[in-house]
Design a protein around this motif. Structure first.
Motif, mmCIF file in Angstrom:
data_model
loop_
_atom_site.group_PDB
_atom_site.id
_atom_site.type_symbol
_atom_site.label_atom_id
_atom_site.label_comp_id
_atom_site.label_asym_id
_atom_site.label_seq_id
_atom_site.Cartn_x
_atom_site.Cartn_y
_atom_site.Cartn_z
ATOM 1 N N SER A 26 0.831 -1.208 0.000
ATOM 2 C CA SER A 26 0.000 0.000 0.000
ATOM 3 C C SER A 26 0.865 1.259 0.000
ATOM 4 O O SER A 26 0.591 2.217 -0.743
ATOM 5 N N ILE A 27 1.916 1.264 0.802
ATOM 6 C CA ILE A 27 2.810 2.426 0.840
ATOM 7 C C ILE A 27 3.499 2.627 -0.514
ATOM 8 O O ILE A 27 3.564 3.743 -1.047
ATOM 9 N N ILE A 28 4.007 1.537 -1.099
ATOM 10 C CA ILE A 28 4.688 1.644 -2.396
ATOM 11 C C ILE A 28 3.731 2.154 -3.462
ATOM 12 O O ILE A 28 4.073 3.046 -4.263
ATOM 13 N N SER A 29 2.520 1.627 -3.474
ATOM 14 C CA SER A 29 1.556 2.030 -4.496
ATOM 15 C C SER A 29 1.187 3.499 -4.383
ATOM 16 O O SER A 29 1.188 4.246 -5.385
ATOM 17 N N VAL A 30 0.903 3.953 -3.171
ATOM 18 C CA VAL A 30 0.473 5.347 -2.999
ATOM 19 C C VAL A 30 1.625 6.316 -3.263
ATOM 20 O O VAL A 30 1.443 7.344 -3.933
ATOM 21 N N VAL A 31 2.824 6.014 -2.773
ATOM 22 C CA VAL A 31 3.954 6.927 -2.942
ATOM 23 C C VAL A 31 4.335 7.054 -4.414
ATOM 24 O O VAL A 31 4.520 8.169 -4.934
ATOM 25 N N THR A 32 4.461 5.925 -5.105
ATOM 26 C CA THR A 32 4.837 5.986 -6.520
ATOM 27 C C THR A 32 3.760 6.645 -7.365
ATOM 28 O O THR A 32 4.068 7.423 -8.283
ATOM 29 N N THR A 33 2.497 6.369 -7.057
ATOM 30 C CA THR A 33 1.411 6.996 -7.819
ATOM 31 C C THR A 33 1.376 8.499 -7.589
ATOM 32 O O THR A 33 1.154 9.281 -8.525
ATOM 33 N N THR A 34 1.619 8.918 -6.347
ATOM 34 C CA THR A 34 1.606 10.354 -6.036
ATOM 35 C C THR A 34 2.730 11.085 -6.763
ATOM 36 O O THR A 34 2.520 12.152 -7.363
ATOM 37 N N ILE A 35 3.927 10.521 -6.720
ATOM 38 C CA ILE A 35 5.067 11.182 -7.377
ATOM 39 C C ILE A 35 4.861 11.248 -8.884
ATOM 40 O O ILE A 35 5.091 12.293 -9.526
ATOM 41 N N SER A 36 4.435 10.141 -9.488
ATOM 42 C CA SER A 36 4.212 10.150 -10.935
ATOM 43 C C SER A 36 3.086 11.103 -11.315
ATOM 44 O O SER A 36 3.128 11.747 -12.379
ATOM 45 N N SER A 37 2.070 11.236 -10.455
ATOM 46 C CA SER A 37 0.977 12.180 -10.732
ATOM 47 C C SER A 37 1.478 13.624 -10.681
ATOM 48 O O SER A 37 1.053 14.465 -11.489
ATOM 49 N N ILE A 38 2.366 13.903 -9.736
ATOM 50 C CA ILE A 38 2.930 15.262 -9.655
ATOM 51 C C ILE A 38 3.706 15.596 -10.929
ATOM 52 O O ILE A 38 3.585 16.701 -11.489
ATOM 53 N N PHE A 39 4.499 14.642 -11.401
ATOM 54 C CA PHE A 39 5.249 14.873 -12.645
ATOM 55 C C PHE A 39 4.305 15.092 -13.829
ATOM 56 O O PHE A 39 4.507 15.994 -14.644
ATOM 57 N N SER A 40 3.282 14.256 -13.916
ATOM 58 C CA SER A 40 2.362 14.375 -15.058
ATOM 59 C C SER A 40 1.587 15.683 -15.010
ATOM 60 O O SER A 40 1.396 16.348 -16.046
ATOM 61 N N VAL A 41 1.140 16.099 -13.818
ATOM 62 C CA VAL A 41 0.422 17.373 -13.694
ATOM 63 C C VAL A 41 1.340 18.539 -14.040
ATOM 64 O O VAL A 41 0.929 19.520 -14.685
ATOM 65 N N ASN A 42 2.596 18.440 -13.643
ATOM 66 C CA ASN A 42 3.556 19.505 -13.959
ATOM 67 C C ASN A 42 3.744 19.645 -15.469
ATOM 68 O O ASN A 42 3.755 20.760 -16.011
ATOM 69 N N ILE A 43 3.859 18.500 -16.147
ATOM 70 C CA ILE A 43 4.031 18.551 -17.604
ATOM 71 C C ILE A 43 2.775 19.088 -18.283
ATOM 72 O O ILE A 43 2.841 19.962 -19.169
#
Length: 258
Positions: free
Chosen positions: A84-101
């Motif tokens: 659960s921790i791995i899924s949420v952390v990786t999804t959050t970071i990748s979402s931040i990158f995608s929103v930034n782009i």
């Protein structure tokens, strides 16, 4: 405000509304179900049902507790917490990158169309690569976590409602895969958590000399009452009384009798 900025704003609004109307109610319902189930099983730290990541740990701990009663030790609580921790952390970071782009492209879209601005693809390149790697890790952890979580649900369903456990898990899976609905297991747990667990029922049948589930009652063979959960003692032989002696023989052997 340009047309693209309006579209981006509407996307953010829809996302926030979806979180408020769908994600939060499902989270609250599952939290109530997990907490009530843990309290009924006298498990410590039932308040973990309201803590992110820890609620996955709690449902795994309940499944481990049930399996442990049947001498089938499992460690789903730790696996669910880590996944659960791995899924949420990786999804959050990748979402931040995608929103930034996306935000950078939408904010400068009118200058890009006019040829007055060119995105720095070199800076976007490492973001896209890192975002892709994180998404793969997050999706893999999410899939394994979902499988373990539904296995834990099935363990609970089988312990408290064995006749309907297959139906409950099938409906929950279909609703999750087709509609992304995660609250059905919580509803089923709230319905069945007041039932008597199968472990108690099986031990009660054993103590009263009942056969396995679905089998007729075994006749009592005598003997002492067995300890709790142990098979009955073998029947004791009847008390053997000594045969009465001949009264005349006793009188002949009595020197004081005239």
């Amino acid at each position: 405000m340009s047309e693209y900025n309006v579209m981006f704003t509407m996307y953010i609004i829809v996302l926030l509304v979806s979180i408020c109307l769908v994600v939060i109610p499902q989270y609250v319902l599952n939290g109530i179900a997990y907490m009530k189930l843990a309290k009924r099983r006298n498990m410590p730290n039932h308040w973990l049902a309201w803590v992110p990541f820890a609620n996955s740990y709690l449902i795994g701990a309940v499944a481990d507790n049930i399996n442990g009663q049947y001498q089938k030790p499992t460690n789903r609580r730790v696996l669910l917490l880590v996944l659960s921790i791995i899924s949420v952390v990786t999804t959050t970071i990748s979402s931040i990158f995608s929103v930034n782009i996306i935000f950078d492209l939408l904010y400068n879209i009118q200058w890009i169309e006019q040829g007055m601005y060119t995105p720095d693809l070199s800076s976007f390149g490492w973001m896209i690569i890192l975002m892709s790697v994180l998404m793969i890790i997050g999706v893999t952890a999410s899939i394994w976590g979902t499988v373990l979580q539904f296995m834990s649900y099935y363990t609970v369903f089988k312990e408290y409602a064995p006749d309907n456990s297959g139906l409950f898990i099938a409906v929950s899976l279909v609703a999750y895969l087709l509609l992304s609905m995660t609250f059905l297991p919580g509803i089923f747990i709230l319905i069945i958590q007041k039932n008597t667990p199968q472990f108690i029922l099986l031990n009660t049948r054993s103590a009263y000399h009942y056969g396995p589930y679905g089998q007729p009652q075994q006749p009592y063979q005598g003997g002492q009452q067995p300890p709790y959960g142990n098979p009955p003692y073998p029947p004791q032989p009847p008390y053997q009384q000594q045969p009465p002696q001949n009264q005349n023989q006793n009188n002949d052997n009595n020197p004081y009798q005239q």
